[in-house]
Design a protein around this motif. Structure first.
Motif: not given
Lengths: 114, 116
Positions: A41, B9-10, B39, B87, B89, B111-112, B114
Motif C-alpha cells: 500500500s 487515493r482510491y 498486483l 485495475s 495502482v 492511486s488505487w 479498481t
C-alpha cells in the motif's frame, strides 16, 4: 536498458544480516545501480545507489564488483519491519541536461520471521 | 520537504467509465513519471515528462490513456474508457536533475484503481 535478475523471494530471521544479489549482465558504462524498498500500500522508497565498489548509508550497504555485472544489497540485523519487496534497478545517469529512466523488475519479496 | 502528492487515493469505477488522477511532484523536480503497478508485479513506466515535455511514452496505451503536465509542475493521468485490466495502482514519481548524481526517483503513495 539493462535487464536485472533477482531472487523472487527470501526468508530471514530477526537480527540476521540479509544479502540480496541482483544480476545485470548488460549494464552500460553510464548506468547507476539503485535499490528500492516497497511496503504494501505504499510507493517504492529509495534505499541506496551506487556506481562501483561499495556504498554504505544508515540503512544498507551496496557491494558492486569490478565488472559491475552484479550487485548485492546488504541489510544488517533485519527486523520484522524490513519485510517488504526489494527492487534492483539499473538506469541511465541523469547527469547534466540528460534525463534518467529506471525500469523495475519483479523484485525480491523478503520475509523476516520472529 | 513535502513529498509527491497524489489524489484520489482510491477509486472504484465501472468499465467503460473514465477516471483522472492528479499528481503534484516535489517542488523543483524537473522530471515526472507515471507508473502502473498491477498486483504482484513491479511498477511499469507509462510516461515520463521532462518539465512539460514528454520524454518517453512508449508504454502508454494511447488509445485510452492520456497524460499532461501543463506548466511543468503538476500532472494529470486520464483513462477513458477504462477496462477491467486497468485495475492497478498508479504511482506518480519525480526526480531532480542535479549534476552527475544518479537518477533518484521519489514516489507518491499511489492511486488505487479498481475497475468493476
Amino acid at each position: 536498458l539493462a535487464k536485472t535478475t533477482q531472487p523472487i523471494s527470501m526468508d530471514s530471521y530477526e537480527g540476521q544480516e540479509v544479502n540480496i544479489t541482483c544480476s545485470h549482465n548488460n549494464i552500460a558504462t553510464n548506468d547507476y545501480i539503485t535499490w528500492y524498498q516497497q511496503f504494501p500500500s505504499q510507493g517504492p522508497r529509495f534505499i541506496i545507489q551506487g556506481y562501483k565498489t561499495k556504498v554504505t548509508n544508515e540503512v544498507a550497504s551496496l557491494f558492486i564488483p569490478a565488472d559491475r555485472k552484479s550487485s548485492t544489497l546488504s541489510l544488517p540485523r533485519v527486523s520484522l519491519s524490513d519485510t517488504a519487496v526489494y527492487y534492483c534497478l539499473v538506469g541511465f545517469n541523469a547527469g547534466g541536461t540528460s534525463y534518467g529512466k529506471l525500469t523495475f523488475g519483479q523484485g525480491t519479496i523478503l520475509t523476516v520471521h520472529p | 520537504e513535502a513529498g509527491v502528492a497524489q489524489s484520489p487515493r482510491y477509486k472504484i469505477i465501472e468499465k467503460r467509465q473514465s477516471v483522472a488522477f492528479w499528481c503534484n511532484p516535489i517542488s523543483g523536480h524537473a522530471t515526472l513519471y507515471w507508473y502502473q503497478q498491477i498486483l504482484g508485479q513491479g511498477p511499469k513506466l507509462l510516461i515520463q515528462f521532462q518539465n512539460n515535455g514528454v520524454v518517453d511514452d512508449s508504454q502508454l496505451p494511447k488509445d485510452r490513456f492520456s497524460a499532461e503536465r501543463l506548466k511543468g509542475v503538476d500532472s494529470t493521468l486520464k483513462i477513458q474508457p477504462a477496462k477491467l485490466e486497468d485495475s492497478a495502482v498508479y504511482l506518480c514519481a519525480s526526480s531532480p536533475l542535479t549534476g552527475n548524481s544518479g537518477n533518484t526517483i521519489y514516489f507518491g503513495e499511489g492511486s488505487w484503481l479498481t475497475v468493476v
